[in-house]
Design an enzyme around this catalytic site. Structure first.
Site, PDB file in Angstrom:
ATOM      1  N   ASP A 296       0.817  -1.215   0.000  1.00  0.00           N
ATOM      2  CA  ASP A 296       0.000   0.000   0.000  1.00  0.00           C
ATOM      3  C   ASP A 296       0.851   1.265   0.000  1.00  0.00           C
ATOM      4  O   ASP A 296       2.050   1.225   0.228  1.00  0.00           O
ATOM      5  CB  ASP A 296      -0.870   0.016   1.259  1.00  0.00           C
ATOM      6  CG  ASP A 296      -2.097  -0.852   1.083  1.00  0.00           C
ATOM      7  OD1 ASP A 296      -2.418  -1.169  -0.060  1.00  0.00           O
ATOM      8  OD2 ASP A 296      -2.722  -1.195   2.111  1.00  0.00           O
TER       9      ASP A 296
ATOM     10  N   LYS B 253      -1.020   3.261  -5.718  1.00  0.00           N
ATOM     11  CA  LYS B 253      -1.012   4.345  -6.677  1.00  0.00           C
ATOM     12  C   LYS B 253      -0.900   3.766  -8.085  1.00  0.00           C
ATOM     13  O   LYS B 253      -0.077   2.920  -8.352  1.00  0.00           O
ATOM     14  CB  LYS B 253       0.211   5.212  -6.377  1.00  0.00           C
ATOM     15  CG  LYS B 253       0.121   6.571  -6.954  1.00  0.00           C
ATOM     16  CD  LYS B 253       1.175   7.511  -6.386  1.00  0.00           C
ATOM     17  CE  LYS B 253       2.525   6.905  -6.245  1.00  0.00           C
ATOM     18  NZ  LYS B 253       3.590   7.788  -5.887  1.00  0.00           N
TER      19      LYS B 253
ATOM     20  N   MET C  56      -7.678   8.833   9.270  1.00  0.00           N
ATOM     21  CA  MET C  56      -8.238   9.320   7.994  1.00  0.00           C
ATOM     22  C   MET C  56      -9.140  10.532   8.216  1.00  0.00           C
ATOM     23  O   MET C  56     -10.144  10.702   7.541  1.00  0.00           O
ATOM     24  CB  MET C  56      -9.054   8.212   7.295  1.00  0.00           C
ATOM     25  CG  MET C  56      -8.241   6.976   6.992  1.00  0.00           C
ATOM     26  SD  MET C  56      -9.225   5.670   6.280  1.00  0.00           S
ATOM     27  CE  MET C  56     -10.050   5.009   7.706  1.00  0.00           C
TER      28      MET C  56
END
Ligand code: SAH
Length: 488
Positions: free
Chosen positions: A35, A57, A170
């Site tokens: 990740d 990505k 987050m």
């Protein structure tokens, strides 16, 4: 045969926060699917043929969709591969580990999970904040701040009543909502809040305020994801418990050659630095002469690999060390000495560097057999200039590896422990990287090492002594100067 999938939690970012079991699995993996938040240094542990797939990505900067990741894992396992799915923190703390595991179980693919240190706890620790404390918090709650994607909105009324530490992951995009809602539903505006960006990494930053002030503070400091938002009294303990950000080399990067001993590497990490190792050099073992060396020659070992190579040669030639019972054994460098010791040999003399050997040794005029790799032998040959009694035994050649320019640009210091390492370093650099070098602080060990760079107009810093402890002392002194310059 179906392979196996191991879901691994890599911890918050400091590579040494990985578990022993995870490290073994990463080293054994055929495929590693990782990740965005994974520290790329971890991938150096993979073996040469391991396939590394970045699912954080894509070329258009969007993460690979979850369903695609699951499909990829299944396909690779069905090909019989040992697959590691590497996630930041702990795989089951907002890591979608549960979803991936369920999918694999359904497809009858063997899988296991190795827990990791979640940033929700370990990230706070690195900012000096204990998640619980008898006086401040007897529980903690880890909450997603990714409010829009949640099917059920958070129950702010309940959250605002909790006495324990609240940790939002987050949550940066929703910082204003989080602080407003907590105050609106009854939390005191003076409740301490901390934001920790890139916890446990070199670029870690922490901002501290209260529910009333933290939004403005974070905005001014340009705090960005990935960050942790911590709400509660425990934040106040940071003043006493901060250890990471206070280390003398915190925030500094030092690049150095890959070594076997890692003494310097570990010492620098303990002082808070991030360390980048250059890719390892490769060895080209040279074929051996068919004639045995002269039994009366003194043996001068120039590096540890030469000792091992020469010992193996003797056995092949059906001789052992008794063949040299009349000879002196000399070694250059402490590692060379310890390699000789491991073979049961005590050198008559050990010199720290080649330059020391040259200036101190009384043996230069004797019949010497120098045993070493190409560059070291060349250096000796230049000095003895055709002197007949000096003989040479080249065991191997060391070939420079390409050094990525990023390791030079991100480094604050470059450390070159020997003339040989300096030569290989310069050989491994692109022209572009050589230009960047002129603005870096380069710590070199010994005059010969320094000459390699100064002859190209690259400035160097010489520690007082040619030891790694002295090199560290020099870096610490440089930092002190820098800090006092900033203060002036
Ligand atoms: N499984 C992870 C969390 C993944 S969700 C864990 O257990 O830590 C991603 C969020 O975690 C980020 O948005 C951020 O809020 C937090 N995070 C993960 N690593 C972090 C780090 N090193 N520093 C700050 N926040 C981090």
């Amino acid at each position: 045969m179906t392979g196996k999938i191991t879901l691994i939690g890599a911890g918050p970012g400091d590579v040494e926060l990985l578990t022993v079991k995870a490290l073994r699995k990463i080293r054994e993996a055929d495929v590693v699917v990782y990740d965005r938040l994974i520290n790329p240094e971890l991938l150096h542990e993979c073996h040469e043929n391991c396939e590394k797939i970045d699912v954080g990505k894509q070329p258009n900067y969007h993460p690979v969709p979850q369903a695609k990741i699951e499909e990829l894992l299944v396909t690779k396992a069905q090909q019989g591969k040992q697959v590691v799915r590497l996630k930041s923190g702990d795989p089951y703390v907002f890591g979608r580990g549960g979803e991936e595991g369920t999918k694999l179980k359904k497809q009858h693919i063997p899988f296991e999970v190795i827990p990791g240190i979640t940033s929700a706890i370990g990230g706070l620790t690195y900012a000096g904040i204990p998640i619980t404390h008898r006086e401040y918090a007897s529980s903690f709650h880890v909450i997603t701040g990714h409010l829009k994607s949640e099917e059920q909105a958070l129950d702010w009324q309940t959250l605002a009543k909790l006495e324990g530490t609240l940790v939002f992951l987050m949550g940066m995009a929703e910082l204003a909502t989080i602080t407003d809602k907590l105050v609106h539903f009854g939390k005191k505006p003076t409740t301490p809040v901390a934001i920790i960006e890139w916890a446990s990494r070199k670029k870690q930053r922490t901002s501290v305020g209260t529910l009333a002030t933290i939004y403005e503070i974070a905005l001014a400091a340009q705090m960005e994801p990935p960050s942790l938002i911590v709400v509660g009294g425990v934040v106040a303990l940071r003043e006493q418990l901060n250890f990471f950000e206070e280390k003398p080399l915190f925030g500094k990067t030092i690049a150095l050659p890959d070594t076997q001993t890692k003494n310097m590497y570990h010492r620098l990490i303990d002082l808070g630095a991030e360390v980048i190792e250059f890719p390892p050099v490769s060895f080209n073992w040279l074929s051996k002469p068919d004639r045995l060396p002269n039994a009366a020659d003194n043996l001068v070992f120039m590096d540890p690999h030469s000792v091992e190579s020469f010992a193996a040669y003797l056995v092949k030639a059906k001789k052992d060390w008794r063949y040299f019972s009349q000879s002196h054994i000399l070694s250059i460098g402490p590692q060379t000495e310890s390699t000789l010791n491991k073979l049961g040999l005590l050198p008559d003399s050990t010199y720290r560097t080649l330059a020391d050997f040259w200036s101190i040794s009384k043996n230069q005029d004797a019949c010497n057999l120098y045993i070493g790799e190409t560059q070291g032998i060349q250096e000796i040959q230049q000095r003895v200039k055709g002197e007949k009694r000096q003989r040479f035994w080249v065991t191997h050649e060391e070939l420079a590896a390409k050094i990525p320019i990023s390791s030079i640009t991100t480094a604050d210091y470059i450390y070159l422990p020997s003339s040989k390492s300096a030569a290989l370093f310069l050989e491994g650099l692109t022209v572009e990287a050589q230009q960047v070098l002129k603005n870096k602080k380069i710590i070199v060990m010994g005059e010969l090492t320094g000459n390699r760079l100064t002859s190209r107009q690259i400035p160097v810093i010489q520690p007082a002594e040619p030891t790694y402890e002295s090199a560290i002392e020099t870096i610490l002194q440089e930092e002190l100067h820098e800090k006092s310059d900033h203060r002036c």
